[in-house]
Scaffold this active site. Structure first.
Site, mmCIF file in Angstrom:
data_model
loop_
_atom_site.group_PDB
_atom_site.id
_atom_site.type_symbol
_atom_site.label_atom_id
_atom_site.label_comp_id
_atom_site.label_asym_id
_atom_site.label_seq_id
_atom_site.Cartn_x
_atom_site.Cartn_y
_atom_site.Cartn_z
ATOM 1 N N CYS A 1 -13.316 -28.622 5.885
ATOM 2 C CA CYS A 1 -12.033 -27.979 5.621
ATOM 3 C C CYS A 1 -10.893 -29.001 5.592
ATOM 4 O O CYS A 1 -10.717 -29.754 6.544
ATOM 5 C CB CYS A 1 -11.760 -26.931 6.698
ATOM 6 S SG CYS A 1 -10.199 -26.057 6.445
ATOM 7 N N HIS B 1 -5.852 -21.988 9.853
ATOM 8 C CA HIS B 1 -7.165 -22.420 9.354
ATOM 9 C C HIS B 1 -7.881 -21.270 8.648
ATOM 10 O O HIS B 1 -8.442 -21.453 7.562
ATOM 11 C CB HIS B 1 -8.050 -22.963 10.483
ATOM 12 C CG HIS B 1 -9.491 -22.988 10.092
ATOM 13 N ND1 HIS B 1 -10.031 -23.976 9.302
ATOM 14 C CD2 HIS B 1 -10.483 -22.063 10.279
ATOM 15 C CE1 HIS B 1 -11.295 -23.690 9.034
ATOM 16 N NE2 HIS B 1 -11.593 -22.530 9.623
ATOM 17 N N CYS C 1 -7.721 -28.390 5.751
ATOM 18 C CA CYS C 1 -6.475 -27.756 6.186
ATOM 19 C C CYS C 1 -5.746 -28.607 7.234
ATOM 20 O O CYS C 1 -6.332 -29.497 7.853
ATOM 21 C CB CYS C 1 -6.743 -26.346 6.705
ATOM 22 S SG CYS C 1 -7.093 -26.215 8.465
ATOM 23 N N ASP D 1 0.857 -1.183 0.000
ATOM 24 C CA ASP D 1 0.000 0.000 0.000
ATOM 25 C C ASP D 1 0.894 1.236 0.000
ATOM 26 O O ASP D 1 2.117 1.130 0.102
ATOM 27 C CB ASP D 1 -1.002 -0.040 1.157
ATOM 28 C CG ASP D 1 -0.343 0.045 2.525
ATOM 29 O OD1 ASP D 1 0.891 0.239 2.607
ATOM 30 O OD2 ASP D 1 -1.064 -0.083 3.521
ATOM 31 N N SER D 2 0.282 2.404 -0.105
ATOM 32 C CA SER D 2 1.086 3.622 -0.282
ATOM 33 C C SER D 2 1.472 4.268 1.033
ATOM 34 O O SER D 2 2.273 5.190 1.059
ATOM 35 C CB SER D 2 0.284 4.631 -1.093
ATOM 36 O OG SER D 2 -0.787 5.130 -0.306
ATOM 37 N N GLY D 3 0.888 3.803 2.132
ATOM 38 C CA GLY D 3 1.119 4.431 3.424
ATOM 39 C C GLY D 3 0.093 5.496 3.755
ATOM 40 O O GLY D 3 -0.064 5.889 4.904
ATOM 41 N N CYS E 1 -7.630 -28.607 10.712
ATOM 42 C CA CYS E 1 -8.882 -29.353 10.810
ATOM 43 C C CYS E 1 -8.676 -30.861 10.691
ATOM 44 O O CYS E 1 -9.463 -31.639 11.218
ATOM 45 C CB CYS E 1 -9.869 -28.859 9.761
ATOM 46 S SG CYS E 1 -10.475 -27.194 10.126
ATOM 47 N N GLY F 1 -11.517 3.952 0.010
ATOM 48 C CA GLY F 1 -12.503 4.738 0.742
ATOM 49 C C GLY F 1 -13.761 3.985 1.118
ATOM 50 O O GLY F 1 -14.762 4.584 1.497
ATOM 51 N N ASP G 1 -7.842 -7.496 0.171
ATOM 52 C CA ASP G 1 -6.919 -7.750 1.277
ATOM 53 C C ASP G 1 -7.657 -7.416 2.555
ATOM 54 O O ASP G 1 -8.548 -6.561 2.551
ATOM 55 C CB ASP G 1 -5.681 -6.850 1.186
ATOM 56 C CG ASP G 1 -5.966 -5.465 1.724
ATOM 57 O OD1 ASP G 1 -5.741 -5.217 2.922
ATOM 58 O OD2 ASP G 1 -6.460 -4.609 0.964
ATOM 59 N N ASP H 1 -2.555 8.284 -1.881
ATOM 60 C CA ASP H 1 -3.836 8.995 -1.904
ATOM 61 C C ASP H 1 -4.250 9.383 -0.498
ATOM 62 O O ASP H 1 -3.626 8.996 0.479
ATOM 63 C CB ASP H 1 -4.925 8.132 -2.562
ATOM 64 C CG ASP H 1 -5.313 6.935 -1.709
ATOM 65 O OD1 ASP H 1 -4.521 6.528 -0.828
ATOM 66 O OD2 ASP H 1 -6.408 6.391 -1.921
HETATM 67 ZN ZN LIG Z 1 -9.372 -25.840 8.566
#
Ligand SMILES: [Zn+2]
Length: 374
Positions: free
Chosen positions: A308, A339, A310, A92-94, A313, A220, A270, A146
């Site tokens: 899930c 997770h 993952c 990002d630009s800060g 899990c 924004g 994000d 910006d």
């Molecule tokens: Zn999971």
């Protein structure tokens, strides 16, 4: 070698799925970027961020310029080498974080002077300095500098702020283009402003398209206006931006925000939510969010989420995660973050597949049925 290309493979209604190609790798869209604020996705090793399915992560200019400092990161070989992540990074630009985190801000046409929230030291950010910092970090996708005004301000204040951001976008473009080798290997995104106002959003989109960027962010939003107002703005804002470029909704969001925004034509996101929630005992599942600190999980031998795949899990019980979080054990934060990142990436993969199959409406209604009726 491709600097930056975006191919849309399929559309379904306003939803799109495609691929961004860059030197450091491909980004499948719709894409979710885990936030690596201070050169780390908190509580996660980079190989586990990748294993969860992330193609790109986000770094924060504001935090990195203050600590360890952009010049130091550059001396150490750039942000990728520093943190061990070799795929694309968006910075990002800060601008947004200066407004939200720092003290004693002074905003002029030139830029923003502020005091660090860490030690009170004085710093300056301008379009030129922000481009320089993002170049020193070695960012793959650079964001224009910006100003993000509060959405509850009067229209003329929003308009003045948006117009200054558009002048800053021009200065960002010029400073980025002067960046030599870095400019030849990275991409620059403009940021649409204009709060909830359709006319201001259109003027901002036109000003950005006139300058020309590789992609366009919708800035924004997700600043306290609520989901209904955000969706009302997303009913028109993405369509005002060039259709053949990626559209990135900054700082969003909850799983249901992502589904609703993809439905309205957004390609990239994000948010700190999956990582921050993981540290606070909150898990996202296909059946809605869960608080692992709740005593009802104390003797539950089942997984966080039956659907899930993952590593958390498939191995650990809700009872164990409840114990770790009640005890303040750091493994609790690590496992829940892992997770949550898997869940977010599975959600994006599910949306990509549904768009490709022309079944996004079914996917979205199935998601909402399971997520809200538990
Ligand atoms: Zn999971």
């Amino acid at each position: 070698m491709t600097r930056f290309a975006f191919d849309i493979h399929a559309t379904d209604g306003k939803a799109r799925t495609g691929t961004i190609r860059m030197e450091r790798g491909e980004i499948r869209t719709p894409a979710f970027m885990p936030v690596g604020t201070a050169a780390t996705v908190k509580a996660m090793k980079v190989e586990d961020v990748r294993a969860a399915g992330a193609d790109i992560i986000l770094g924060n200019t504001y935090h990195l310029m203050l600590r360890p400092g952009a010049e130091r990161v550059a001396r150490l070989g750039g942000l990728h080498k520093f943190m061990g992540w070799d795929r694309p990074i968006l910075t990002d630009s800060g601008g947004y974080q200066v407004m939200s985190l720092s003290d004693l801000r002074k905003i002029t046409e030139e830029g923003v002077t502020f005091a660090s929230h860490l030690d009170g030291s004085r710093h300056m950010l301008s379009p030129e300095r922000s481009m320089e910092i993002q170049r020193l970090l070695g960012s793959d996708i650079v964001m224009c500098f910006d100003e993000c005004p509060r959405a509850d301000q009067p229209r003329d204040a929003i308009e003045k702020s948006m117009e200054m951001s558009m002048r800053w976008a021009r200065r960002s473009r010029d400073a980025f283009d002067a960046g030599g080798d870095h400019a030849a290997r990275s991409a620059l995104f403009g940021i649409q402003q204009g709060a909830l106002d359709e006319g201001l959003r259109k003027a901002s989109a036109d000003a950005l398209a006139d300058i020309g960027f590789d992609g366009y962010a919708i800035g924004g939003l997700a600043v306290g206006e609520g989901q209904e107002a955000m969706f009302a703005t997303l009913d028109f804002a993405p369509g005002q931006l060039p259709a053949d470029r990626p559209r990135y909704l900054m700082g969003v969001g909850k799983p249901d925000d992502l589904v609703g925004a993809v439905e309205r034509g957004v390609d990239m996101f994000d948010c700190v939510l999956p990582t921050r929630s993981g540290r606070n005992g909150q898990a996202f599942t296909w059946n809605g969010p869960l608080n692992l600190r709740n005593a009802r999980h104390a003797e539950d031998t089942g997984p966080l989420d039956e659907r899930c795949p993952c590593p958390v899990c498939t191995k650990y019980s809700r009872a164990y995660l409840n114990h770790l979080h009640k005890s303040g054990e750091m493994l609790g934060a690590m496992l829940l973050t892992e997770h949550n990142l898997w869940f977010y990436q599975q959600l994006m993969a599910g949306m990509r597949a549904a768009i490709a199959d022309g079944k996004f409406t079914d996917f979205a209604s199935g998601f909402r049925r399971d997520y809200f009726n538990h």
